[in-house]
Design an enzyme around this catalytic site. Structure first.
Site, PDB file in Angstrom:
ATOM      1  CG  HIS A  36      -2.063   0.842   1.280  1.00  0.00           C
ATOM      2  ND1 HIS A  36      -2.439   1.647   0.245  1.00  0.00           N
ATOM      3  CD2 HIS A  36      -2.955   1.116   2.290  1.00  0.00           C
ATOM      4  CE1 HIS A  36      -3.497   2.367   0.605  1.00  0.00           C
ATOM      5  NE2 HIS A  36      -3.816   2.071   1.851  1.00  0.00           N
ATOM      6  CG  HIS A  91      -3.788   0.274  -8.170  1.00  0.00           C
ATOM      7  ND1 HIS A  91      -5.112   0.153  -7.842  1.00  0.00           N
ATOM      8  CD2 HIS A  91      -3.255   1.179  -7.309  1.00  0.00           C
ATOM      9  CE1 HIS A  91      -5.377   0.960  -6.832  1.00  0.00           C
ATOM     10  NE2 HIS A  91      -4.271   1.592  -6.474  1.00  0.00           N
ATOM     11  CG  ASP A 140       2.940   4.595  -4.125  1.00  0.00           C
ATOM     12  OD1 ASP A 140       2.754   5.755  -3.734  1.00  0.00           O
ATOM     13  OD2 ASP A 140       2.311   3.615  -3.709  1.00  0.00           O
TER      14      ASP A 140
END
Ligand code: CMC
Length: 427
Positions: A264, A305, A363
């Site tokens: 995460h 994802h 990210d």
């Protein structure tokens, strides 16, 4: 409710189930009637389960769409700013000029933390991970702000939400300063939200602060792009903790803990660790091969994802912001960033990644920008937590202000059936 009907046939019995339609998105089959008929549903990882009704954020992972209050993330990133987006998440509409000013002022007036908080930091080792400190100090806010803990009072909930949004940058910067042994910097309320954060991170009491506006703008964009992402693991954790009636500071601390994991929010830190481990462009192929090897647990961090099976729309905006920041800082030739760009290119062309729809996620690029700005890697997930705070509080508030029940999942039990205790001498 929709006109559609669903039924489930099991063991010669047919159960009629209600179907609900949202504004957009897939219809949802209500299965709460199953329990009374002796069945539970089984959905590890909640991949097919809607656990709540929400008006805040919508994602279409196949099309790469992310909407807050109906507004596409690309438009918000281009035309709005972080605090305005916080308002949108909390109140459901964009503010008019007066509302915007009043909200900004409220946030500004709550940036300082109780001075006693500074002694709290001293209990941590200087080399503690910043996320460990954040779990502690954010939870500790509940010990300092008793005057906004009545969760049944709408005003209390609002003050707590504003306090959390306002104090997160202060606490995040204090965490960093503590780990490097520098004095804490007080917030400067004439600065914007992001400027203030950079001032508290990189300023020192001996010199006037000099915040680069391009970096502050990029920081604001990073916060905005992380502001909410509907029922992800940390937000669901906040909702679950909140469903017990726990106070908002405790719930957000639970969210921070859930965010910490590398699957995460911890992924942005893991991306930089991975790039460092690769070390040289000549080793990229080796790492890509490892990521594809079923017997090797290694994964390319910053790729894939759970929801987006198309390009992550946040990643598109973040990529542009990364280019802007690198150009501003003259870092286009940074060796680590070169590895990142090459890796992205290879993964986007590789059949394994194409087949599984594994695109770079938010990210991947946020790590690159944060590194360029000079944020240490161990602070990356803290930045994510800071950005995600309005999303967490908005979901918590939405749940508490509506009708809700304590969250209590069921299980498929596969342990031993009932048996009699065996005394120690017979085991
Ligand atoms: N590298 C290599 N293979 C991967 C990766 C990756 N990063 N991600 C998924 N796969 C493969 C996986 O092995 C599986 O292959 P197969 O079908 O052959 O068994 C397939 O893709 C599907 O993976 P999954 O684990 O079922 O997918 P998931 O939806 O459960 O996991 C994920 C999503 C984000 C946890 C995963 O893609 C991952 O671990 N990525 C790296 C960590 C990361 O970047 N996380 C940040 C997510 S974005 C920020 C946020 O919202 O928190």
């Amino acid at each position: 409710m929709s006109d559609k009907k669903a039924s489930l046939s099991i063991d010669g019995k047919t159960l009629d189930l209600k179907v609900h339609s949202g504004t957009i998105g897939p219809d949802v089959i209500e299965v709460s009637a199953l329990t009374g008929n002796g069945y539970f549903t089984y959905d590890p990882g909640f991949v097919s389960t809607a656990a709540c009704e929400s008006k805040i954020t919508y994602i279409d992972g196949d099309k790469g769409i992310l909407l807050h209050g109906g507004y596409p993330i690309e438009q918000l990133a281009e035309q709005s700013d972080y605090l305005e987006t916080c308002f949108l998440l909390l109140y459901g509409e964009l503010p008019n000029a007066d509302q915007k000013e009043a909200f900004f002022n409220k946030v500004r007036m709550h940036t300082m933390v109780n001075d006693q908080m500074s002694t709290f930091f001293k209990g941590f080792r200087r080399d503690a991970h910043p996320m460990a400190i954040m779990c502690g100090v954010v939870g500790a806010l509940s010990a300092f702000y008793h005057d906004s803990l009545d969760i049944t009072d709408e005003k209390h909930r609002e003050i707590s939400a504003i306090r959390l949004i306002a104090k997160m940058p202060t606490l995040a910067a204090m965490t960093y300063k503590y780990t490097i042994g520098q004095p804490f910097m007080y917030p400067q309320n004439h600065l914007s939200y992001s400027e203030n954060f950079l001032h508290m991170m990189f300023g020192n009491p001996c010199e006037p602060s000099n915040v680069n506006p391009v970096l502050a703008k990029a920081m604001d964009k990073i916060f905005l792009l992380h502001a909410d992402h509907e029922q992800n693991a940390s937000t669901s954790t906040v909702r679950l903790a909140g469903s017990t009636g726990a106070n908002p500071f405790a719930c957000i601390s639970a969210g921070i803990a859930a965010l910490w994991g590398p699957s995460h929010g911890g992924a942005n830190e893991a991306v930089l660790d991975m790039l460092n481990e690769i070390g040289d462009a000549s080793r990229i192929d080796e790492f890509v091969a490892r990521a594809k090897d079923k017997d090797d647990p290694f994964r390319l961090m910053g790729f894939g994802h759970r929801v987006y099976k198309n390009f992550d729309p946040r990643a598109k905006v973040m990529k542009l912001a990364a280019d802007e920041v690198l150009a501003e800082l003259g870092l286009e030739n940074d060796p680590l960033l070169k590895i990142a760009k090459r890796l992205e290119q290879i993964a986007l062309e590789d059949e394994y990644f194409i087949e599984r729809k594994l695109y770079p996620n938010v990210d991947f690029y946020s790590g690159i920008i944060l590194k360029a700005i000079g944020i240490p890697t161990s602070m990356f997930t803290v930045i994510f937590a800071l950005g995600r705070t309005p999303g967490w509080v908005a979901h918590w508030n939405e749940m508490i202000s509506g009708s809700y029940r304590i969250g209590r999942p069921r299980q498929l039990y596969t342990g031993p059936a009932q048996r009699d205790f065996v005394s120690l001498d017979k085991r």
